[in-house]
Design an enzyme around this catalytic site. Structure first.
Site, PDB file in Angstrom:
ATOM      1  N   SER A  25       0.850  -1.178   0.000  1.00  0.00           N
ATOM      2  CA  SER A  25       0.000   0.000   0.000  1.00  0.00           C
ATOM      3  C   SER A  25       0.899   1.246   0.000  1.00  0.00           C
ATOM      4  O   SER A  25       1.686   1.419  -0.919  1.00  0.00           O
ATOM      5  CB  SER A  25      -0.959  -0.036   1.190  1.00  0.00           C
ATOM      6  OG  SER A  25      -1.988   0.900   1.014  1.00  0.00           O
ATOM      7  N   ASP A 111      -8.318  -4.894  -6.625  1.00  0.00           N
ATOM      8  CA  ASP A 111      -7.935  -3.768  -5.775  1.00  0.00           C
ATOM      9  C   ASP A 111      -8.538  -2.500  -6.365  1.00  0.00           C
ATOM     10  O   ASP A 111      -8.146  -2.064  -7.447  1.00  0.00           O
ATOM     11  CB  ASP A 111      -6.410  -3.659  -5.719  1.00  0.00           C
ATOM     12  CG  ASP A 111      -5.937  -2.605  -4.736  1.00  0.00           C
ATOM     13  OD1 ASP A 111      -6.762  -1.805  -4.262  1.00  0.00           O
ATOM     14  OD2 ASP A 111      -4.733  -2.592  -4.445  1.00  0.00           O
ATOM     15  N   HIS A 143      -7.082  -5.280  -2.206  1.00  0.00           N
ATOM     16  CA  HIS A 143      -5.899  -4.564  -1.731  1.00  0.00           C
ATOM     17  C   HIS A 143      -5.024  -5.454  -0.852  1.00  0.00           C
ATOM     18  O   HIS A 143      -3.822  -5.247  -0.767  1.00  0.00           O
ATOM     19  CB  HIS A 143      -6.351  -3.313  -0.969  1.00  0.00           C
ATOM     20  CG  HIS A 143      -5.298  -2.281  -0.794  1.00  0.00           C
ATOM     21  ND1 HIS A 143      -4.634  -1.687  -1.849  1.00  0.00           N
ATOM     22  CD2 HIS A 143      -4.773  -1.723   0.327  1.00  0.00           C
ATOM     23  CE1 HIS A 143      -3.752  -0.807  -1.387  1.00  0.00           C
ATOM     24  NE2 HIS A 143      -3.821  -0.817  -0.069  1.00  0.00           N
TER      25      HIS A 143
END
Length: 167
Positions: A25, A111, A143
């Site tokens: 991330s 995602d 994600h």
């Protein structure tokens, strides 16, 4: 980087010749930045990292993060005196001409925070830079990799990559 410097100085058991950088991330975004700024690491793993904020803005379900981080919408910030979104771009800030560290790119195809195209852009740039790279996508993950079998594959893939470059 300063944290790692500190750890290396204070913990003699750390093997400075076998260090890797891994991030997911925002950590993936930072791994992408590290990629073009140092050759300190034996390899890098970038999981669901942003590579280009301009393209990421148009494909995310979470606009708040980008508008807060870059102080507005891209068509406004790009026209201002300090185009923050452009200067934060992985394509520009990561310095692809410096890409040398072997990099594993991992991305979930479901995602919606950071579209899989961010991973593909990084992987293509790595390939065109002649940097050793591998891309691993998870068609049924978002994600985060959450399904047990996919999680096992994720850990095996990451550990195999790190082992390949640190042995």
């Amino acid at each position: 980087m300063q944290g790692l410097d500190y750890a290396e100085q204070h913990y003699p058991f750390i093997d400075k010749t076998r260090e890797c950088a891994l991030g997911a991330s925002y950590g993936g975004y930072m791994a992408n930045w590290v990629l073009g700024h140092t050759d300190r690491f034996k390899c890098i793993v970038s999981h669901d990292g942003m590579f280009d904020p301009e393209s990421a803005y148009g494909t995310t379900e979470e606009l708040w993060f980008n508008e807060w981080e870059f102080k507005g919408k891209p068509w406004i910030t790009m026209a201002s005196r300090t185009p923050r979104i452009r200067t934060a771009s992985g394509r520009r800030r990561s310095r692809p001409k410096n890409f040398k560290t072997p990099t594993l790119v991992i991305h979930g195809q479901l995602d919606y925070r950071l579209d899989v195209s961010e991973g593909f852009q990084l992987f293509t740039t790595l390939q065109r830079s002649r940097c050793p790279a591998r891309c691993s996508t998870f068609p049924d993950e978002g994600h985060w990799v959450l399904k047990p079998q996919n999680s096992q594959l994720w850990y095996k893939t990451v550990n195999d990559w790190v082992d390949q470059w640190t042995k």
